[in-house]
Write a protein that holds these residues in place. Structure first.
Motif, PDB file in Angstrom:
ATOM      1  N   UNK A 104     -18.109  -7.123  -9.533  1.00  0.00           N
ATOM      2  CA  UNK A 104     -18.331  -8.373  -8.656  1.00  0.00           C
ATOM      3  C   UNK A 104     -17.269  -8.811  -7.890  1.00  0.00           C
ATOM      4  N   UNK A 105     -16.201  -8.127  -7.691  1.00  0.00           N
ATOM      5  CA  UNK A 105     -15.161  -8.343  -7.016  1.00  0.00           C
ATOM      6  C   UNK A 105     -15.134  -7.556  -5.529  1.00  0.00           C
ATOM      7  N   UNK A 106     -15.744  -8.140  -4.748  1.00  0.00           N
ATOM      8  CA  UNK A 106     -16.205  -7.341  -3.493  1.00  0.00           C
ATOM      9  C   UNK A 106     -15.131  -7.486  -2.106  1.00  0.00           C
ATOM     10  N   UNK A 107     -14.243  -8.301  -2.167  1.00  0.00           N
ATOM     11  CA  UNK A 107     -13.491  -8.245  -1.109  1.00  0.00           C
ATOM     12  C   UNK A 107     -12.445  -7.280  -1.088  1.00  0.00           C
ATOM     13  N   UNK A 108     -12.430  -6.160  -0.136  1.00  0.00           N
ATOM     14  CA  UNK A 108     -11.895  -5.203  -0.236  1.00  0.00           C
ATOM     15  C   UNK A 108     -10.273  -5.320   0.076  1.00  0.00           C
ATOM     16  N   UNK A 109      -9.350  -4.281  -0.189  1.00  0.00           N
ATOM     17  CA  UNK A 109      -8.126  -4.375   0.225  1.00  0.00           C
ATOM     18  C   UNK A 109      -7.835  -4.357   1.583  1.00  0.00           C
ATOM     19  N   UNK A 110      -7.206  -5.178   2.203  1.00  0.00           N
ATOM     20  CA  UNK A 110      -6.941  -5.452   3.600  1.00  0.00           C
ATOM     21  C   UNK A 110      -5.735  -4.537   3.883  1.00  0.00           C
ATOM     22  N   UNK A 111      -5.789  -3.578   4.843  1.00  0.00           N
ATOM     23  CA  UNK A 111      -4.730  -2.708   5.290  1.00  0.00           C
ATOM     24  C   UNK A 111      -3.894  -3.264   6.444  1.00  0.00           C
ATOM     25  N   UNK A 112      -2.572  -3.668   6.445  1.00  0.00           N
ATOM     26  CA  UNK A 112      -1.901  -4.503   7.235  1.00  0.00           C
ATOM     27  C   UNK A 112      -0.959  -3.202   8.016  1.00  0.00           C
ATOM     28  N   UNK A 113      -1.197  -3.219   9.518  1.00  0.00           N
ATOM     29  CA  UNK A 113      -0.431  -2.274  10.380  1.00  0.00           C
ATOM     30  C   UNK A 113      -0.901  -0.950  10.199  1.00  0.00           C
ATOM     31  N   UNK A 114      -0.212  -0.178  11.065  1.00  0.00           N
ATOM     32  CA  UNK A 114      -0.611   1.514  11.070  1.00  0.00           C
ATOM     33  C   UNK A 114      -0.359   2.020   9.429  1.00  0.00           C
ATOM     34  N   UNK A 115      -1.314   2.781   9.507  1.00  0.00           N
ATOM     35  CA  UNK A 115      -1.191   3.378   8.037  1.00  0.00           C
ATOM     36  C   UNK A 115      -0.628   5.012   8.357  1.00  0.00           C
ATOM     37  N   UNK A 116       0.009   5.671   7.178  1.00  0.00           N
ATOM     38  CA  UNK A 116       0.452   7.125   7.480  1.00  0.00           C
ATOM     39  C   UNK A 116      -0.637   7.714   7.224  1.00  0.00           C
ATOM     40  N   UNK A 117      -0.547   9.094   7.521  1.00  0.00           N
ATOM     41  CA  UNK A 117      -1.590  10.147   7.507  1.00  0.00           C
ATOM     42  C   UNK A 117      -1.527  10.727   6.303  1.00  0.00           C
ATOM     43  N   UNK A 118      -0.261  10.749   5.715  1.00  0.00           N
ATOM     44  CA  UNK A 118      -0.278  11.636   4.243  1.00  0.00           C
ATOM     45  C   UNK A 118       0.809  10.383   3.545  1.00  0.00           C
ATOM     46  N   UNK A 119       0.827  10.847   2.076  1.00  0.00           N
ATOM     47  CA  UNK A 119       1.502  10.044   1.014  1.00  0.00           C
ATOM     48  C   UNK A 119       0.996  10.356  -0.255  1.00  0.00           C
ATOM     49  N   UNK A 120       1.649   9.950  -1.130  1.00  0.00           N
ATOM     50  CA  UNK A 120       1.078  10.112  -2.670  1.00  0.00           C
ATOM     51  C   UNK A 120      -0.030   8.893  -3.066  1.00  0.00           C
ATOM     52  N   UNK A 121      -0.176   7.875  -2.362  1.00  0.00           N
ATOM     53  CA  UNK A 121      -1.036   6.942  -2.503  1.00  0.00           C
ATOM     54  C   UNK A 121      -0.607   6.017  -3.713  1.00  0.00           C
ATOM     55  N   UNK A 122       0.803   5.807  -3.719  1.00  0.00           N
ATOM     56  CA  UNK A 122       1.362   5.015  -5.038  1.00  0.00           C
ATOM     57  C   UNK A 122       0.911   3.552  -4.603  1.00  0.00           C
ATOM     58  N   UNK A 123       0.820   3.154  -3.140  1.00  0.00           N
ATOM     59  CA  UNK A 123       0.219   1.998  -3.028  1.00  0.00           C
ATOM     60  C   UNK A 123      -0.978   1.818  -3.651  1.00  0.00           C
ATOM     61  N   UNK A 124      -2.073   2.623  -3.449  1.00  0.00           N
ATOM     62  CA  UNK A 124      -3.341   2.391  -4.172  1.00  0.00           C
ATOM     63  C   UNK A 124      -3.331   2.177  -5.695  1.00  0.00           C
ATOM     64  N   UNK A 125      -2.291   3.134  -6.204  1.00  0.00           N
ATOM     65  CA  UNK A 125      -2.007   3.075  -7.596  1.00  0.00           C
ATOM     66  C   UNK A 125      -1.525   1.531  -8.221  1.00  0.00           C
ATOM     67  N   UNK A 126      -0.779   1.166  -7.290  1.00  0.00           N
ATOM     68  CA  UNK A 126      -0.272  -0.321  -7.437  1.00  0.00           C
ATOM     69  C   UNK A 126      -1.160  -1.297  -7.539  1.00  0.00           C
ATOM     70  N   UNK A 127      -2.013  -1.111  -6.463  1.00  0.00           N
ATOM     71  CA  UNK A 127      -3.082  -2.035  -6.188  1.00  0.00           C
ATOM     72  C   UNK A 127      -4.049  -2.018  -7.377  1.00  0.00           C
ATOM     73  N   UNK A 128      -4.452  -0.816  -8.095  1.00  0.00           N
ATOM     74  CA  UNK A 128      -5.202  -0.763  -9.259  1.00  0.00           C
ATOM     75  C   UNK A 128      -4.542  -1.503 -10.324  1.00  0.00           C
ATOM     76  N   UNK A 129      -3.302  -1.538 -10.361  1.00  0.00           N
ATOM     77  CA  UNK A 129      -2.557  -2.419 -11.476  1.00  0.00           C
ATOM     78  C   UNK A 129      -2.545  -3.760 -11.202  1.00  0.00           C
ATOM     79  N   UNK A 130      -2.306  -4.340  -9.894  1.00  0.00           N
ATOM     80  CA  UNK A 130      -2.535  -5.741  -9.623  1.00  0.00           C
ATOM     81  C   UNK A 130      -4.069  -6.267 -10.135  1.00  0.00           C
ATOM     82  N   UNK A 131      -4.963  -5.315  -9.626  1.00  0.00           N
ATOM     83  CA  UNK A 131      -6.341  -5.800  -9.687  1.00  0.00           C
ATOM     84  C   UNK A 131      -6.674  -5.659 -11.230  1.00  0.00           C
ATOM     85  N   UNK A 132      -6.061  -4.995 -12.273  1.00  0.00           N
ATOM     86  CA  UNK A 132      -6.297  -4.964 -13.528  1.00  0.00           C
ATOM     87  C   UNK A 132      -5.888  -6.413 -14.266  1.00  0.00           C
TER      88      UNK A 132
END
Length: 592
Positions: A104-132
C-alpha cells in the motif's frame, strides 16, 4: 576477522590507479531467520533491519515515518545494467514504494537532478533499507557527482535539502576533506541542522584486525596518528628516492618509537592483489599551509614508493601498486625548511591487505586504529557504525573507529584559525545494522539456500537503517533537533562490544546499537530538553594517556589537546571506490 576477500580495479589514471573497488566478503555466520515486519507478508523478502533494531510495527504503535522525507545520496538508482532486479521489480516485491506496491506504499522514490547512466545501484539498495524500517516515509535520491570533490558534494547535499528532504543519508567518504577542521561539507550540514534537517553518514569500513598468529592479532591496526611529529634521521634509501624526485632541502623522518631508540620506520606486513592507497594528513589550517610532509613506503627489494601532496593542502596521497606478501617499511618524511611539528594521521585503505604492524598498540598520544575523518566526525552529523542483523550488539570488524579531533575553524577570509579548545570526536554516534537481505545487492554475498537473495554489507547499509529510525523519531517529534536526536539515541541504545579486545567499544560503536522502539517512546513523551546521555566510561587502555602533550607548533597559535585527546583519525569502506588522483586528491566513494 573477515577471512575472504576479492579486489577489483575499476579505472586507472595514467600510471596511477584512480579508482579501486574493494570487496570484503567471507562465510556468513549462522543466523536466526528474521520474521517479516510488513503486514500480511506483503514483502517478498522480510525486513531484516526492523527486528534487529526493535523497529517492528507492533512495537512502534503505528509510527512508520509518515510525513517525513528521507533523501539518499549514493552512486545510482535503477541505472545498473547488471543488477538482478529493476526498481519496478522492487516495487512489485514490496521492497520499494511506488504504484502497485503490495503493502500500500504507492508514492514512488523521487529522483532529484540528473541521473548517471551506469552505477552499482547502491542508492537503490539504501532506499530498500530505509523503506524496510520506515515504510511510510517519502523517499528521494540524488546521485553524487562522478568527479566530485567536497565543494561539489556540498552542493549536492544542498540540492537535496532544497528539494524538501527532512532527513538525509549518504555513504560517501571524501578523502579531500581536511582531517583537523570542518570541511565545506560539514559547514553545509551544520547550516541544514540549524534548519531542522537531520544528516546521517556511514562511519566507514576501514578497520582491520591483525592477521592470526601475528603480534597484531586482536588489534585494530588500520590507521596511525600522533599528537606531534617527532623528528629523527631518515633511512638513506628514503632520502635518495626523494632526491631523485627533486627534493633538495634537508629532510628528516617521523620517529615511531616513543620511549626507545629512535625508529624512522613502521614495518607493515602487506599483501595486496590490486592497487590500494593511503592518505597522510597533518594539522595545519586550511589557507595557511606551510609545511611539507610525505609518506614513503620501502619494499623488501628496496623499491621506494613516494607519495604526492596537493599544493596548499595539508594532505598527501600514497598510491600503491599490487604488492606481494612481504614486510614494507613506512616512513613519514618532513621537509625541514619549515620545521613545524604538527599532529599527524595516516589513513590506510589497505583493508584485508594489511596483515601486521610493528606499532600495533596505542601508546601515549600515538593512536592506532583510528579510521574516521571528514564529515563522519562532524558535530552536526549522525555518524553510523555497523553490526550484523544476526548479532546487532557486536560491531562488524571492518566498521571504522574514532577518535578524531578538530583543531581549527574556518573564517570568511579562507584562512582557518585555531579553535579555543579542540573538539574531540571519540567514536560513531550510534550503531545500525548491515547484512540485510535484498533482491539484487550485493551479488558477492548470496544467501545460502535462497536463490536470488543477497546481503547488503557495510556501514553503507547501516547508515540507511538508522535514517529509517531517525525518520520514525522525526514523525513523532517534527521539531526535534540533531542534538536531541543524538541524546535520545544514546539514552536508549543497547550496550555493544567490538571484535577487538584492545579497543574501547565507544571508539567503534558509540553508545551502542539503536533501539527504535525505546527511541520513539522517549521522543514521544520527552519534554523539549534532550535526555541526559549515559555517563561516559572511564578511559580505556587503548585511549591516549590523560597526560597528552600540548599540540606542537603548526604555524598558527598552538591549541592544547584535552586529556581525552583520543586524538586523530585515519582511513574509512567495505566496498570502496577511491577517487584519488595525483597530485589532486579526489573523493573516493564508500561502497558497502
Amino acid at each position: 576477522m573477515v577471512d575472504a576477500t576479492r579486489t577489483r580495479v575499476l579505472q586507472g589514471l595514467g600510471a596511477a590507479v584512480a579508482v579501486a573497488l574493494v570487496l570484503i566478503g567471507g562465510p556468513l555466520p549462522a543466523r536466526a531467520e528474521p520474521t517479516a515486519s510488513a503486514p500480511d507478508g506483503c514483502r517478498a523478502i522480510p525486513a531484516d533491519a526492523a527486528p534487529a533494531l526493535h523497529a517492528e510495527p507492533s512495537a512502534l504503535g503505528g509510527v512508520d515515518g509518515t510525513g517525513v522525507t528521507v533523501g539518499i545520496i549514493s552512486d545510482s538508482f535503477d541505472s545498473s545494467s547488471t543488477a538482478h532486479s529493476r526498481a519496478a521489480d522492487d516495487i512489485a516485491a514490496g521492497l520499494l514504494p511506488g504504484p502497485g506496491n503490495p503493502c500500500g506504499h504507492e508514492q514512488p522514490v523521487e529522483l532529484v537532478g540528473p541521473q548517471p547512466s551506469t552505477g552499482s545501484d547502491e542508492g537503490r539498495a539504501m532506499a530498500q533499507v530505509v523503506h524496510s524500517v520506515a515504510p511510510g516515509a517519502r523517499l528521494m535520491f540524488i546521485a553524487s557527482p562522478e568527479d566530485q570533490d567536497s565543494a561539489a558534494f556540498a552542493q549536492t547535499i544542498q540540492q537535496l535539502a532544497d528539494a524538501g528532504a527532512d532527513v538525509i543519508v549518504d555513504d560517501e567518504v571524501l578523502f579531500d576533506e581536511p582531517a583537523y577542521e570542518q570541511s565545506v561539507v560539514g559547514r553545509t550540514i551544520e547550516t541544514l541542522a540549524a534548519q531542522g534537517i537531520m544528516y546521517l553518514t556511514s562511519a566507514g569500513n576501514y578497520s582491520v584486525g591483525g592477521a592470526p598468529g601475528t603480534a597484531s592479532e586482536g588489534y585494530d591496526i588500520a590507521g596511525w596518528s600522533t599528537g606531534a611529529y617527532r623528528p629523527t634521521s631518515c633511512p638513506d634509501a628514503v632520502v635518495d628516492a626523494l632526491r631523485a624526485k627533486g627534493r633538495t632541502g634537508s629532510l628528516d623522518c617521523m620517529d615511531f618509537a616513543q620511549d626507545a631508540a629512535p625508529d624512522a620506520t613502521d614495518t607493515l606486513r602487506i599483501s595486496t592483489s590490486d592497487p590500494q592507497n593511503g592518505v597522510l594528513y597533518w594539522a595545519e589550517p586550511m589557507g595557511a599551509v606551510r609545511g611539507s610532509f610525505v609518506p614513503v613506503l620501502t619494499s623488501p627489494d628496496g623499491t621506494v614508493i613516494v607519495g604526492a601532496a596537493e599544493q596548499g593542502t595539508p594532505a598527501a596521497a600514497l598510491i600503491l601498486p599490487a604488492l606481494p606478501l612481504g614486510d614494507y617499511d613506512l616512513s613519514i618524511v618532513r621537509d625541514v625548511q619549515v620545521p613545524i611539528t604538527p599532529a599527524i594521521t595516516l589513513r590506510w585503505s589497505l583493508k584485508e591487505g594489511l596483515l601486521d604492524a610493528e606499532y600495533h598498540a596505542s601508546v601515549g598520544d600515538d593512536v592506532v586504529g583510528a579510521t574516521i575523518t571528514g564529515h563522519q566526525a562532524d558535530e552536526s552529523v549522525i555518524s553510523v557504525a555497523a553490526a550484523s542483523v544476526a548479532s546487532p550488539t557486536v560491531a562488524e570488524p571492518y566498521s571504522s573507529a574514532g577518535p578524531a579531533v578538530h583543531l581549527f575553524e574556518s573564517t570568511p577570509s579562507g584562512v582557518s584559525v585555531p579553535l579555543a579548545e579542540p573538539v574531540v570526536f571519540r567514536g560513531p554516534d550510534i550503531m545500525g545494522v548491515a547484512r540485510m537481505r535484498t533482491n539484487f545487492f550485493s551479488t558477492r554475498h548470496p544467501v545460502a539456500g535462497q536463490p536470488g537473495i543477497w546481503e547488503f554489507w557495510g556501514t553503507s547499509a547501516a547508515a540507511p537503517s538508522m535514517a529509517g529510525v531517525v525518520a520514525l523519531g522525526k514523525q513523532v517529534d517534527p521539531g526535534v533537533t540533531t542534538a536531541e536526536v543524538k541524546a535520545a539515541l544514546a539514552a536508549t541504545a543497547r550496550p555493544s562490544t567490538t571484535p577487538y579486545a584492545h579497543i574501547d567499544p565507544v571508539r567503534m560503536t558509540g553508545p551502542g546499537v539503536a533501539d527504535a522502539s525505546a527511541f520513539v517512546a522517549l521522543l514521544r513523551g520527552a519534554d523539549p530538553t534532550p535526555p541526559t546521555p549515559p555517563v561516559p566510561p572511564a578511559p580505556h587502555a587503548s585511549d591516549p594517556t590523560a597526560s597528552a602533550p600540548q599540540l606542537a607548533a603548526t604555524g598558527a597559535a598552538p591549541a592544547p589537546l584535552v586529556a581525552l585527546a583520543a586524538l586523530l583519525a585515519g582511513p574509512g569502506g567495505m566496498l570502496l571506490a577511491h577517487r584519488l588522483r595525483t597530485p589532486r586528491l579526489r573523493s573516493p566513494r564508500l561502497r558497502g
